[in-house]
Design an enzyme around this catalytic site. Sequence first.
Site, PDB file in Angstrom:
ATOM      1  N   ALA A 166      -1.858  -1.555  -3.700  1.00 27.23           N
ATOM      2  CA  ALA A 166      -2.780  -2.294  -2.835  1.00 27.23           C
ATOM      3  C   ALA A 166      -2.277  -3.722  -2.580  1.00 27.23           C
ATOM      4  CB  ALA A 166      -4.181  -2.284  -3.454  1.00 27.23           C
ATOM      5  N   SER A 167      -3.100  -4.727  -2.873  1.00 23.04           N
ATOM      6  CA  SER A 167      -2.777  -6.109  -2.491  1.00 23.04           C
ATOM      7  C   SER A 167      -1.710  -6.771  -3.344  1.00 23.04           C
ATOM      8  CB  SER A 167      -4.048  -6.964  -2.504  1.00 23.04           C
ATOM      9  OG  SER A 167      -4.892  -6.600  -1.428  1.00 23.04           O
ATOM     10  N   ILE A 168      -1.210  -6.097  -4.370  1.00 21.04           N
ATOM     11  CA  ILE A 168      -0.044  -6.647  -5.063  1.00 21.04           C
ATOM     12  C   ILE A 168       1.154  -6.617  -4.113  1.00 21.04           C
ATOM     13  CG2 ILE A 168       1.489  -6.405  -7.069  1.00 21.04           C
ATOM     14  CD1 ILE A 168      -0.763  -5.240  -8.635  1.00 21.04           C
ATOM     15  N   LYS A 170       1.152  -8.210  -1.460  1.00 21.79           N
ATOM     16  CA  LYS A 170       1.223  -9.573  -0.910  1.00 21.79           C
ATOM     17  C   LYS A 170       2.236 -10.451  -1.656  1.00 21.79           C
ATOM     18  CE  LYS A 170      -3.494  -9.614   0.974  1.00 21.79           C
ATOM     19  NZ  LYS A 170      -3.898  -8.232   0.688  1.00 21.79           N
TER      20      LYS A 170
END
Length: 559
Positions: A166-168, A170
Amino acid sequence: MLFGIVGTAAALGMGSALCKSQGEDIIDKDLPPNSPKASTKTSVSVEELLDSQEIHSVGRDVAGTEKYDPRTQESSEEDTANVQNSPKAFSTAAIIGSVQKEKLSDLQKTVRKSRQLLKRVMEEAGAPGLVISVSVDGKTVWADGFGFADLENHVRCSPDTVMRIASISKPLTMTAVAKLWEAGKLDLDAPIQKYIPSFPVKTYNGEEVRHKGRYKNKENVNKVSKKAIEEKDETNEKIQDEKAVAISAEEVKSEKEFSDNKQNGDEKNGNCISVTDRKRMELYKIIRAKANKRRKMIEKAEEENEFNMEEYYIKEEFDTIQEALELFQNDELFFKPGSGYHYTTHGWTVVSGVVEAASGKPFTEVITGLFYVLGMDNTYLDKNNPIIYNRSRNYVRDVHGKLMNAAYIDNSYKWAGGGFLSTVHDLSKFGNIMLYASQHNSDDGTQSVPGILKVSTMRDLWTPVKGTGPLGSGYGMGWGAAEDKYLCGFCRSSRRHASHSGGAVGASSCLLVLPKQDYSSKEHGTPPKGVVVAIITNMQGVRLKNEALQIAKLFENIQ
Protein backbone atom coordinates in the site's frame (compact mmCIF):
# COMPACT_ATOMS: atom_id res chain seq x y z
CA MET A 1 12.49 -68.68 47.98
CA LEU A 2 16.09 -67.42 47.96
CA PHE A 3 16.57 -68.42 44.33
CA GLY A 4 13.29 -66.69 43.48
CA ILE A 5 14.35 -63.38 45.09
CA VAL A 6 17.73 -63.42 43.32
CA GLY A 7 16.06 -64.16 39.97
CA THR A 8 13.57 -61.32 40.39
CA ALA A 9 16.33 -58.83 41.25
CA ALA A 10 18.33 -59.89 38.22
CA ALA A 11 15.34 -59.47 35.94
CA LEU A 12 14.59 -56.00 37.31
CA GLY A 13 18.21 -54.90 36.86
CA MET A 14 18.32 -56.17 33.30
CA GLY A 15 15.00 -54.46 32.46
CA SER A 16 16.18 -51.16 33.94
CA ALA A 17 19.40 -51.25 31.92
CA LEU A 18 17.44 -52.14 28.80
CA CYS A 19 15.05 -49.19 29.30
CA LYS A 20 17.97 -46.81 29.84
CA SER A 21 19.65 -47.99 26.67
CA GLN A 22 16.48 -47.60 24.60
CA GLY A 23 15.88 -44.12 26.06
CA GLU A 24 19.39 -43.03 25.12
CA ASP A 25 18.91 -44.34 21.59
CA ILE A 26 15.75 -42.26 21.21
CA ILE A 27 17.47 -39.14 22.54
CA ASP A 28 20.46 -39.67 20.23
CA LYS A 29 18.15 -39.85 17.23
CA ASP A 30 16.44 -36.60 18.17
CA LEU A 31 19.55 -34.53 18.82
CA PRO A 32 20.63 -32.08 16.09
CA PRO A 33 23.39 -33.58 13.88
CA ASN A 34 26.00 -31.02 14.97
CA SER A 35 25.00 -30.71 18.62
CA PRO A 36 27.67 -31.44 21.24
CA LYS A 37 27.09 -34.67 23.15
CA ALA A 38 27.68 -34.61 26.87
CA SER A 39 28.72 -37.68 28.82
CA THR A 40 25.16 -37.85 30.13
CA LYS A 41 22.57 -37.78 27.35
CA THR A 42 19.94 -35.96 29.40
CA SER A 43 22.14 -32.88 29.91
CA VAL A 44 21.36 -31.50 26.43
CA SER A 45 20.69 -27.73 26.50
CA VAL A 46 17.03 -26.81 26.13
CA GLU A 47 17.94 -23.86 23.93
CA GLU A 48 20.12 -26.02 21.65
CA LEU A 49 17.23 -28.38 21.12
CA LEU A 50 14.72 -25.59 20.50
CA ASP A 51 17.03 -23.67 18.20
CA SER A 52 17.51 -26.79 16.08
CA GLN A 53 13.75 -26.94 15.54
CA GLU A 54 13.21 -23.16 15.18
CA ILE A 55 12.81 -23.30 11.41
CA HIS A 56 9.85 -25.66 11.72
CA SER A 57 7.84 -23.18 13.79
CA VAL A 58 7.62 -20.51 11.08
CA GLY A 59 4.03 -19.76 10.21
CA ARG A 60 2.56 -21.65 13.14
CA ASP A 61 2.54 -18.95 15.79
CA VAL A 62 -1.09 -18.00 15.65
CA ALA A 63 -3.95 -18.71 18.03
CA GLY A 64 -5.25 -22.25 17.57
CA THR A 65 -2.30 -23.47 15.50
CA GLU A 66 0.65 -23.11 17.85
CA LYS A 67 3.41 -25.66 17.64
CA TYR A 68 4.23 -27.50 20.87
CA ASP A 69 6.62 -25.30 22.84
CA PRO A 70 8.33 -26.99 25.79
CA ARG A 71 9.30 -23.58 27.22
CA THR A 72 5.67 -22.63 27.81
CA GLN A 73 4.17 -26.14 27.94
CA GLU A 74 1.40 -24.92 25.62
CA SER A 75 0.05 -26.69 22.56
CA SER A 76 -3.01 -26.94 20.38
CA GLU A 77 -5.23 -30.02 20.29
CA GLU A 78 -3.61 -31.16 17.05
CA ASP A 79 -0.09 -30.78 18.42
CA THR A 80 -1.08 -32.40 21.72
CA ALA A 81 -2.05 -35.48 19.75
CA ASN A 82 1.31 -35.33 17.98
CA VAL A 83 3.10 -35.15 21.31
CA GLN A 84 1.25 -38.22 22.54
CA ASN A 85 1.73 -40.29 19.41
CA SER A 86 5.18 -39.23 18.20
CA PRO A 87 8.34 -40.87 19.60
CA LYS A 88 10.27 -37.69 18.74
CA ALA A 89 7.85 -35.50 20.65
CA PHE A 90 7.98 -37.95 23.56
CA SER A 91 11.76 -37.83 23.65
CA THR A 92 11.70 -34.01 23.52
CA ALA A 93 9.35 -33.94 26.49
CA ALA A 94 11.55 -36.44 28.27
CA ILE A 95 14.59 -34.22 27.81
CA ILE A 96 12.75 -31.15 29.03
CA GLY A 97 11.49 -33.04 32.03
CA SER A 98 14.92 -34.39 32.90
CA VAL A 99 16.95 -31.16 32.78
CA GLN A 100 16.70 -27.98 34.77
CA LYS A 101 14.91 -25.14 32.94
CA GLU A 102 17.42 -22.63 31.62
CA LYS A 103 16.91 -18.88 31.75
CA LEU A 104 15.62 -17.45 28.48
CA SER A 105 17.87 -14.95 26.72
CA ASP A 106 16.82 -11.32 26.26
CA LEU A 107 16.20 -12.00 22.56
CA GLN A 108 13.90 -14.93 23.30
CA LYS A 109 11.95 -12.92 25.85
CA THR A 110 11.58 -10.04 23.41
CA VAL A 111 10.42 -12.33 20.61
CA ARG A 112 7.87 -13.90 22.95
CA LYS A 113 6.47 -10.49 23.96
CA SER A 114 6.34 -9.40 20.33
CA ARG A 115 4.50 -12.56 19.31
CA GLN A 116 1.91 -12.01 22.02
CA LEU A 117 1.44 -8.42 20.86
CA LEU A 118 0.96 -9.44 17.23
CA LYS A 119 -1.44 -12.24 18.14
CA ARG A 120 -3.63 -9.73 19.92
CA VAL A 121 -3.57 -7.50 16.84
CA MET A 122 -4.60 -10.42 14.63
CA GLU A 123 -7.37 -11.50 16.96
CA GLU A 124 -8.78 -7.98 17.32
CA ALA A 125 -8.69 -7.31 13.58
CA GLY A 126 -9.62 -10.83 12.51
CA ALA A 127 -6.62 -10.91 10.18
CA PRO A 128 -5.99 -14.27 8.46
CA GLY A 129 -2.22 -13.76 8.15
CA LEU A 130 0.61 -11.49 9.17
CA VAL A 131 4.37 -11.36 8.51
CA ILE A 132 7.11 -9.48 10.34
CA SER A 133 10.83 -8.82 10.11
CA VAL A 134 12.97 -7.09 12.74
CA SER A 135 16.58 -6.06 12.19
CA VAL A 136 18.98 -4.56 14.69
CA ASP A 137 22.03 -2.66 13.43
CA GLY A 138 21.46 -3.98 9.92
CA LYS A 139 21.13 -7.66 10.87
CA THR A 140 17.85 -9.57 10.88
CA VAL A 141 17.28 -10.94 14.38
CA TRP A 142 13.70 -12.17 13.94
CA ALA A 143 11.47 -12.87 10.96
CA ASP A 144 8.27 -14.85 11.13
CA GLY A 145 4.91 -15.56 9.57
CA PHE A 146 1.61 -15.92 11.43
CA GLY A 147 -1.55 -17.53 10.12
CA PHE A 148 -2.42 -17.99 6.47
CA ALA A 149 -1.45 -16.33 3.21
CA ASP A 150 -4.16 -18.34 1.42
CA LEU A 151 -6.99 -19.76 3.50
CA GLU A 152 -8.65 -21.65 0.65
CA ASN A 153 -5.51 -23.62 -0.13
CA HIS A 154 -4.20 -23.78 3.44
CA VAL A 155 -0.97 -21.94 2.62
CA ARG A 156 0.72 -20.51 5.69
CA CYS A 157 2.47 -17.16 5.90
CA SER A 158 6.25 -16.96 6.00
CA PRO A 159 8.74 -14.07 5.83
CA ASP A 160 8.91 -14.75 2.07
CA THR A 161 5.18 -14.10 1.55
CA VAL A 162 4.55 -11.31 -0.97
CA MET A 163 1.80 -8.86 0.02
CA ARG A 164 0.47 -5.45 -0.93
CA ILE A 165 2.48 -2.77 0.86
CA ALA A 166 0.00 0.00 0.00
CA SER A 167 1.31 3.47 0.94
CA ILE A 168 4.79 2.26 1.82
CA SER A 169 5.10 2.74 -1.95
CA LYS A 170 5.40 6.48 -1.23
CA PRO A 171 8.82 6.34 0.54
CA LEU A 172 10.14 4.21 -2.33
CA THR A 173 8.87 6.74 -4.86
CA MET A 174 10.38 9.55 -2.77
CA THR A 175 13.77 7.83 -3.02
CA ALA A 176 13.54 8.03 -6.82
CA VAL A 177 12.53 11.71 -6.56
CA ALA A 178 15.43 12.46 -4.19
CA LYS A 179 17.94 10.82 -6.55
CA LEU A 180 16.77 13.08 -9.39
CA TRP A 181 16.82 16.06 -7.03
CA GLU A 182 20.42 15.36 -5.98
CA ALA A 183 21.41 14.93 -9.62
CA GLY A 184 20.02 18.39 -10.43
CA LYS A 185 17.38 16.99 -12.80
CA LEU A 186 14.40 17.98 -10.68
CA ASP A 187 13.56 21.28 -8.97
CA LEU A 188 11.23 20.73 -6.01
CA ASP A 189 10.24 24.42 -5.98
CA ALA A 190 9.28 24.62 -9.66
CA PRO A 191 5.60 24.76 -10.69
CA ILE A 192 4.07 21.46 -11.81
CA GLN A 193 3.52 22.81 -15.32
CA LYS A 194 7.32 22.84 -15.89
CA TYR A 195 7.22 19.02 -15.95
CA ILE A 196 3.57 18.40 -16.88
CA PRO A 197 2.54 21.22 -19.29
CA SER A 198 -0.97 19.79 -19.69
CA PHE A 199 -1.69 20.07 -15.97
CA PRO A 200 -4.20 22.90 -15.41
CA VAL A 201 -3.21 25.98 -13.40
CA LYS A 202 -5.25 25.92 -10.18
CA THR A 203 -7.31 28.67 -8.61
CA TYR A 204 -8.85 29.08 -5.17
CA ASN A 205 -11.75 31.51 -4.67
CA GLY A 206 -10.93 32.98 -8.05
CA GLU A 207 -7.27 33.55 -7.18
CA GLU A 208 -4.54 31.79 -9.19
CA VAL A 209 -2.37 29.74 -6.84
CA ARG A 210 0.59 27.39 -6.99
CA HIS A 211 -0.59 23.93 -6.13
CA LYS A 212 0.37 22.50 -2.74
CA GLY A 213 -3.07 21.39 -1.55
CA ARG A 214 -4.95 18.13 -1.89
CA TYR A 215 -7.54 17.54 -4.56
CA LYS A 216 -11.05 16.46 -3.79
CA ASN A 217 -11.55 12.86 -4.81
CA LYS A 218 -14.25 12.94 -7.46
CA GLU A 219 -14.78 10.13 -9.93
CA ASN A 220 -14.17 10.62 -13.64
CA VAL A 221 -17.00 8.58 -15.12
CA ASN A 222 -15.36 8.56 -18.54
CA LYS A 223 -12.62 6.29 -17.21
CA VAL A 224 -14.15 4.49 -14.25
CA SER A 225 -16.73 1.79 -14.86
CA LYS A 226 -20.23 3.21 -14.23
CA LYS A 227 -21.55 -0.27 -13.57
CA ALA A 228 -18.93 -0.85 -10.85
CA ILE A 229 -19.85 2.41 -9.14
CA GLU A 230 -23.59 1.70 -9.33
CA GLU A 231 -23.10 -1.82 -7.94
CA LYS A 232 -21.06 -0.45 -5.03
CA ASP A 233 -23.66 2.26 -4.35
CA GLU A 234 -26.35 -0.43 -4.31
CA THR A 235 -24.31 -2.50 -1.86
CA ASN A 236 -23.76 0.49 0.42
CA GLU A 237 -27.47 1.34 0.37
CA LYS A 238 -28.33 -2.25 1.23
CA ILE A 239 -25.83 -2.25 4.10
CA GLN A 240 -27.21 1.00 5.46
CA ASP A 241 -30.78 -0.32 5.19
CA GLU A 242 -29.83 -3.45 7.13
CA LYS A 243 -28.20 -1.34 9.84
CA ALA A 244 -31.19 0.99 9.99
CA VAL A 245 -33.56 -1.97 10.40
CA ALA A 246 -31.41 -3.40 13.18
CA ILE A 247 -31.23 -0.06 14.97
CA SER A 248 -34.98 0.57 14.63
CA ALA A 249 -36.08 -2.87 15.81
CA GLU A 250 -35.94 -2.01 19.49
CA GLU A 251 -37.69 1.33 19.14
CA VAL A 252 -40.47 -0.18 16.96
CA LYS A 253 -41.03 -2.86 19.58
CA SER A 254 -41.14 -0.26 22.35
CA GLU A 255 -43.54 1.92 20.38
CA LYS A 256 -45.92 -0.98 19.80
CA GLU A 257 -45.85 -1.98 23.46
CA PHE A 258 -46.49 1.62 24.49
CA SER A 259 -49.44 1.96 22.09
CA ASP A 260 -51.00 -1.29 23.30
CA ASN A 261 -50.57 -0.34 26.94
CA LYS A 262 -51.90 3.16 26.33
CA GLN A 263 -54.97 1.80 24.56
CA ASN A 264 -55.66 -0.63 27.39
CA GLY A 265 -55.16 2.15 29.92
CA ASP A 266 -57.54 4.46 28.04
CA GLU A 267 -60.25 1.81 28.05
CA LYS A 268 -59.88 1.21 31.78
CA ASN A 269 -59.19 4.73 33.06
CA GLY A 270 -61.29 6.84 30.75
CA ASN A 271 -58.51 8.27 28.57
CA CYS A 272 -56.39 9.08 31.62
CA ILE A 273 -52.67 8.31 31.21
CA SER A 274 -51.43 6.20 34.08
CA VAL A 275 -48.11 6.72 35.84
CA THR A 276 -46.86 3.49 34.26
CA ASP A 277 -47.76 4.70 30.76
CA ARG A 278 -46.09 8.06 31.40
CA LYS A 279 -42.90 6.32 32.41
CA ARG A 280 -43.08 4.12 29.34
CA MET A 281 -43.50 7.22 27.19
CA GLU A 282 -40.42 8.80 28.73
CA LEU A 283 -38.47 5.58 28.26
CA TYR A 284 -39.59 5.40 24.64
CA LYS A 285 -38.32 8.96 24.02
CA ILE A 286 -34.94 8.06 25.53
CA ILE A 287 -34.68 4.91 23.39
CA ARG A 288 -35.64 6.82 20.26
CA ALA A 289 -33.11 9.58 20.97
CA LYS A 290 -30.34 7.00 21.47
CA ALA A 291 -31.35 5.19 18.27
CA ASN A 292 -31.19 8.44 16.28
CA LYS A 293 -27.82 9.30 17.79
CA ARG A 294 -26.49 5.86 16.94
CA ARG A 295 -27.81 6.10 13.39
CA LYS A 296 -26.02 9.43 12.91
CA MET A 297 -22.80 7.95 14.29
CA ILE A 298 -23.00 5.05 11.83
CA GLU A 299 -23.70 7.38 8.92
CA LYS A 300 -20.72 9.54 9.91
CA ALA A 301 -18.48 6.48 10.21
CA GLU A 302 -19.60 5.31 6.77
CA GLU A 303 -18.74 8.70 5.30
CA GLU A 304 -15.32 8.77 6.97
CA ASN A 305 -14.37 5.21 5.95
CA GLU A 306 -11.83 5.73 3.19
CA PHE A 307 -12.55 2.33 1.68
CA ASN A 308 -16.04 3.56 0.73
CA MET A 309 -14.48 5.78 -1.94
CA GLU A 310 -15.12 4.38 -5.40
CA GLU A 311 -11.56 5.09 -6.54
CA TYR A 312 -10.33 2.16 -4.43
CA TYR A 313 -12.30 -0.25 -6.60
CA ILE A 314 -11.20 0.82 -10.07
CA LYS A 315 -10.87 -2.25 -12.30
CA GLU A 316 -9.67 -0.61 -15.53
CA GLU A 317 -5.98 -0.57 -16.41
CA PHE A 318 -4.34 2.82 -16.96
CA ASP A 319 -1.69 2.68 -19.66
CA THR A 320 -0.06 6.03 -18.87
CA ILE A 321 0.33 8.46 -16.00
CA GLN A 322 -1.48 11.07 -18.08
CA GLU A 323 -4.59 8.89 -18.13
CA ALA A 324 -4.42 8.55 -14.35
CA LEU A 325 -4.07 12.34 -13.95
CA GLU A 326 -7.34 12.82 -15.83
CA LEU A 327 -9.15 11.24 -12.89
CA PHE A 328 -8.70 14.33 -10.73
CA GLN A 329 -6.61 17.07 -12.36
CA ASN A 330 -9.65 19.26 -13.06
CA ASP A 331 -11.03 18.98 -9.51
CA GLU A 332 -11.06 21.88 -7.09
CA LEU A 333 -8.59 22.24 -4.23
CA PHE A 334 -9.71 21.55 -0.68
CA PHE A 335 -8.06 24.69 0.62
CA LYS A 336 -5.68 27.47 -0.32
CA PRO A 337 -2.08 26.25 -0.64
CA GLY A 338 -0.17 26.78 2.58
CA SER A 339 -3.28 27.11 4.75
CA GLY A 340 -3.78 23.43 5.64
CA TYR A 341 -2.65 19.84 5.27
CA HIS A 342 -4.46 16.74 4.06
CA TYR A 343 -2.86 13.37 3.31
CA THR A 344 -3.23 12.32 -0.34
CA THR A 345 -2.44 9.51 -2.73
CA HIS A 346 -3.53 11.36 -5.89
CA GLY A 347 -0.74 13.84 -5.23
CA TRP A 348 1.79 11.05 -5.70
CA THR A 349 0.36 10.33 -9.13
CA VAL A 350 1.32 13.94 -9.93
CA VAL A 351 4.78 13.19 -8.49
CA SER A 352 5.12 10.15 -10.78
CA GLY A 353 4.36 12.39 -13.78
CA VAL A 354 7.10 14.77 -12.67
CA VAL A 355 9.53 11.83 -12.31
CA GLU A 356 8.77 10.74 -15.87
CA ALA A 357 9.49 14.20 -17.25
CA ALA A 358 12.65 14.73 -15.17
CA SER A 359 14.11 11.30 -16.00
CA GLY A 360 12.89 11.00 -19.57
CA LYS A 361 11.66 7.47 -18.84
CA PRO A 362 8.30 5.90 -17.95
CA PHE A 363 7.74 5.91 -14.21
CA THR A 364 7.36 2.11 -14.09
CA GLU A 365 10.80 1.76 -15.66
CA VAL A 366 12.35 4.24 -13.22
CA ILE A 367 10.88 2.56 -10.14
CA THR A 368 11.66 -1.03 -11.16
CA GLY A 369 15.21 0.12 -11.89
CA LEU A 370 15.34 1.51 -8.35
CA PHE A 371 14.16 -1.85 -6.95
CA TYR A 372 17.12 -3.46 -8.74
CA VAL A 373 19.62 -0.93 -7.37
CA LEU A 374 18.26 -1.35 -3.84
CA GLY A 375 18.53 -5.14 -4.09
CA MET A 376 14.81 -5.57 -3.50
CA ASP A 377 14.42 -8.68 -5.62
CA ASN A 378 10.95 -9.54 -4.32
CA THR A 379 9.33 -6.14 -4.79
CA TYR A 380 7.00 -5.69 -7.77
CA LEU A 381 4.36 -3.57 -9.40
CA ASP A 382 0.97 -4.86 -8.21
CA LYS A 383 -0.11 -6.36 -11.51
CA ASN A 384 -2.64 -9.16 -11.63
CA ASN A 385 -1.46 -11.05 -14.71
CA PRO A 386 2.18 -11.95 -13.92
CA ILE A 387 2.95 -15.07 -11.91
CA ILE A 388 4.50 -13.88 -8.65
CA TYR A 389 5.67 -16.68 -6.40
CA ASN A 390 4.54 -16.62 -2.75
CA ARG A 391 1.91 -13.96 -3.47
CA SER A 392 -0.72 -13.77 -0.75
CA ARG A 393 -4.45 -13.50 -1.25
CA ASN A 394 -6.19 -10.40 0.12
CA TYR A 395 -9.13 -10.41 2.53
CA VAL A 396 -11.90 -8.20 3.90
CA ARG A 397 -14.83 -8.73 6.25
CA ASP A 398 -18.44 -7.93 5.40
CA VAL A 399 -20.88 -6.07 7.67
CA HIS A 400 -21.58 -9.30 9.54
CA GLY A 401 -17.89 -9.93 10.20
CA LYS A 402 -17.66 -12.81 7.73
CA LEU A 403 -14.28 -13.21 6.02
CA MET A 404 -14.31 -12.73 2.25
CA ASN A 405 -11.84 -12.50 -0.60
CA ALA A 406 -11.13 -8.86 -1.45
CA ALA A 407 -12.60 -7.50 -4.67
CA TYR A 408 -10.56 -7.52 -7.87
CA ILE A 409 -8.90 -4.14 -8.42
CA ASP A 410 -6.27 -2.55 -10.66
CA ASN A 411 -3.74 -0.25 -9.00
CA SER A 412 -2.20 1.17 -12.17
CA TYR A 413 -3.85 4.56 -11.50
CA LYS A 414 -1.71 4.98 -8.35
CA TRP A 415 1.60 3.16 -8.83
CA ALA A 416 3.61 5.82 -7.00
CA GLY A 417 1.30 6.22 -4.01
CA GLY A 418 0.17 2.66 -3.32
CA GLY A 419 0.77 0.20 -6.13
CA PHE A 420 3.65 -2.06 -5.07
CA LEU A 421 4.04 -5.58 -3.67
CA SER A 422 6.88 -6.69 -1.43
CA THR A 423 8.07 -8.90 1.41
CA VAL A 424 9.08 -7.94 4.95
CA HIS A 425 12.67 -8.95 4.11
CA ASP A 426 12.78 -6.42 1.24
CA LEU A 427 11.13 -3.70 3.31
CA SER A 428 13.57 -4.31 6.16
CA LYS A 429 16.44 -4.03 3.68
CA PHE A 430 15.02 -0.74 2.37
CA GLY A 431 14.69 0.59 5.93
CA ASN A 432 18.34 -0.23 6.63
CA ILE A 433 19.42 1.43 3.37
CA MET A 434 17.68 4.61 4.49
CA LEU A 435 19.09 4.31 8.02
CA TYR A 436 22.62 3.86 6.65
CA ALA A 437 22.23 6.89 4.40
CA SER A 438 21.00 9.02 7.30
CA GLN A 439 24.02 8.11 9.46
CA HIS A 440 26.78 7.92 6.86
CA ASN A 441 29.51 10.50 7.32
CA SER A 442 32.14 10.63 4.61
CA ASP A 443 34.20 13.21 6.55
CA ASP A 444 35.09 11.06 9.54
CA GLY A 445 37.37 8.77 7.56
CA THR A 446 35.57 5.61 8.70
CA GLN A 447 33.21 5.14 5.76
CA SER A 448 34.19 4.33 2.19
CA VAL A 449 30.81 3.22 0.79
CA PRO A 450 28.35 6.12 0.32
CA GLY A 451 24.66 5.95 1.15
CA ILE A 452 21.95 5.81 -1.48
CA LEU A 453 21.19 9.46 -0.58
CA LYS A 454 23.14 12.24 1.12
CA VAL A 455 22.83 12.79 4.86
CA SER A 456 21.41 16.27 4.21
CA THR A 457 18.78 14.80 1.90
CA MET A 458 17.77 12.23 4.49
CA ARG A 459 17.45 15.01 7.05
CA ASP A 460 14.95 16.77 4.77
CA LEU A 461 13.00 13.58 4.16
CA TRP A 462 12.77 12.76 7.87
CA THR A 463 11.93 16.22 9.21
CA PRO A 464 8.21 16.74 9.91
CA VAL A 465 6.62 19.78 8.28
CA LYS A 466 5.10 22.13 10.84
CA GLY A 467 1.33 21.77 11.10
CA THR A 468 1.14 18.20 9.82
CA GLY A 469 1.03 16.49 13.22
CA PRO A 470 1.16 16.91 17.02
CA LEU A 471 4.05 16.91 19.48
CA GLY A 472 7.05 17.06 17.16
CA SER A 473 5.63 14.57 14.69
CA GLY A 474 4.00 14.85 11.29
CA TYR A 475 4.69 14.24 7.62
CA GLY A 476 8.06 14.92 6.03
CA MET A 477 8.86 14.15 2.38
CA GLY A 478 7.35 10.76 1.64
CA TRP A 479 7.79 9.66 5.26
CA GLY A 480 5.97 10.07 8.52
CA ALA A 481 8.52 11.64 10.85
CA ALA A 482 8.91 12.29 14.57
CA GLU A 483 11.56 14.20 16.48
CA ASP A 484 12.80 13.96 20.06
CA LYS A 485 10.46 16.18 22.03
CA TYR A 486 9.50 16.36 25.70
CA LEU A 487 6.70 18.50 27.11
CA CYS A 488 7.62 18.02 30.75
CA GLY A 489 9.25 15.49 33.06
CA PHE A 490 7.74 11.99 32.93
CA CYS A 491 4.92 13.16 30.61
CA ARG A 492 4.20 12.11 27.07
CA SER A 493 7.24 12.41 24.85
CA SER A 494 8.15 11.88 21.21
CA ARG A 495 11.06 9.68 20.16
CA ARG A 496 12.86 10.38 16.88
CA HIS A 497 11.90 7.87 14.20
CA ALA A 498 10.66 7.61 10.61
CA SER A 499 7.80 5.43 9.42
CA HIS A 500 5.05 4.90 6.92
CA SER A 501 1.83 2.95 7.24
CA GLY A 502 -0.23 1.58 4.40
CA GLY A 503 -3.86 0.67 3.80
CA ALA A 504 -5.08 -1.01 0.62
CA VAL A 505 -7.98 -3.19 -0.42
CA GLY A 506 -7.27 -6.43 1.44
CA ALA A 507 -3.97 -5.38 3.04
CA SER A 508 -2.32 -3.22 5.71
CA SER A 509 1.35 -2.50 6.35
CA CYS A 510 3.91 -0.54 8.34
CA LEU A 511 7.62 0.16 7.97
CA LEU A 512 9.33 1.84 10.93
CA VAL A 513 12.94 2.96 11.37
CA LEU A 514 14.13 3.75 14.92
CA PRO A 515 17.67 5.21 14.74
CA LYS A 516 20.05 4.79 17.65
CA GLN A 517 19.84 7.77 19.97
CA ASP A 518 22.70 10.29 19.76
CA TYR A 519 24.42 8.25 17.06
CA SER A 520 28.10 8.94 16.41
CA SER A 521 30.27 6.73 14.22
CA LYS A 522 33.22 7.34 16.55
CA GLU A 523 31.27 6.07 19.55
CA HIS A 524 28.94 3.48 18.02
CA GLY A 525 30.82 2.23 14.98
CA THR A 526 29.74 1.60 11.41
CA PRO A 527 26.10 2.33 10.49
CA PRO A 528 23.35 1.38 10.25
CA LYS A 529 22.69 1.63 13.97
CA GLY A 530 19.10 1.25 15.05
CA VAL A 531 16.05 -0.98 14.69
CA VAL A 532 13.95 -1.54 11.57
CA VAL A 533 10.52 -3.20 11.84
CA ALA A 534 8.43 -4.25 8.82
CA ILE A 535 4.92 -5.69 9.24
CA ILE A 536 2.37 -6.63 6.58
CA THR A 537 -1.03 -8.30 6.92
CA ASN A 538 -3.50 -9.49 4.28
CA MET A 539 -6.46 -7.73 5.91
CA GLN A 540 -7.49 -4.14 5.25
CA GLY A 541 -8.06 -1.56 7.94
CA VAL A 542 -5.49 -2.86 10.46
CA ARG A 543 -3.47 -0.18 12.26
CA LEU A 544 0.09 -1.36 12.89
CA LYS A 545 2.10 1.78 13.67
CA ASN A 546 1.84 1.66 17.48
CA GLU A 547 2.71 -2.04 17.57
CA ALA A 548 5.68 -1.53 15.25
CA LEU A 549 7.04 1.22 17.50
CA GLN A 550 6.52 -0.89 20.64
CA ILE A 551 8.34 -3.82 19.08
CA ALA A 552 11.19 -1.58 17.88
CA LYS A 553 11.68 -0.23 21.41
CA LEU A 554 11.67 -3.76 22.84
CA PHE A 555 14.41 -4.91 20.46
CA GLU A 556 16.39 -1.73 20.97
CA ASN A 557 17.11 -2.76 24.56
CA ILE A 558 18.55 -6.19 23.67
CA GLN A 559 22.21 -6.52 24.63
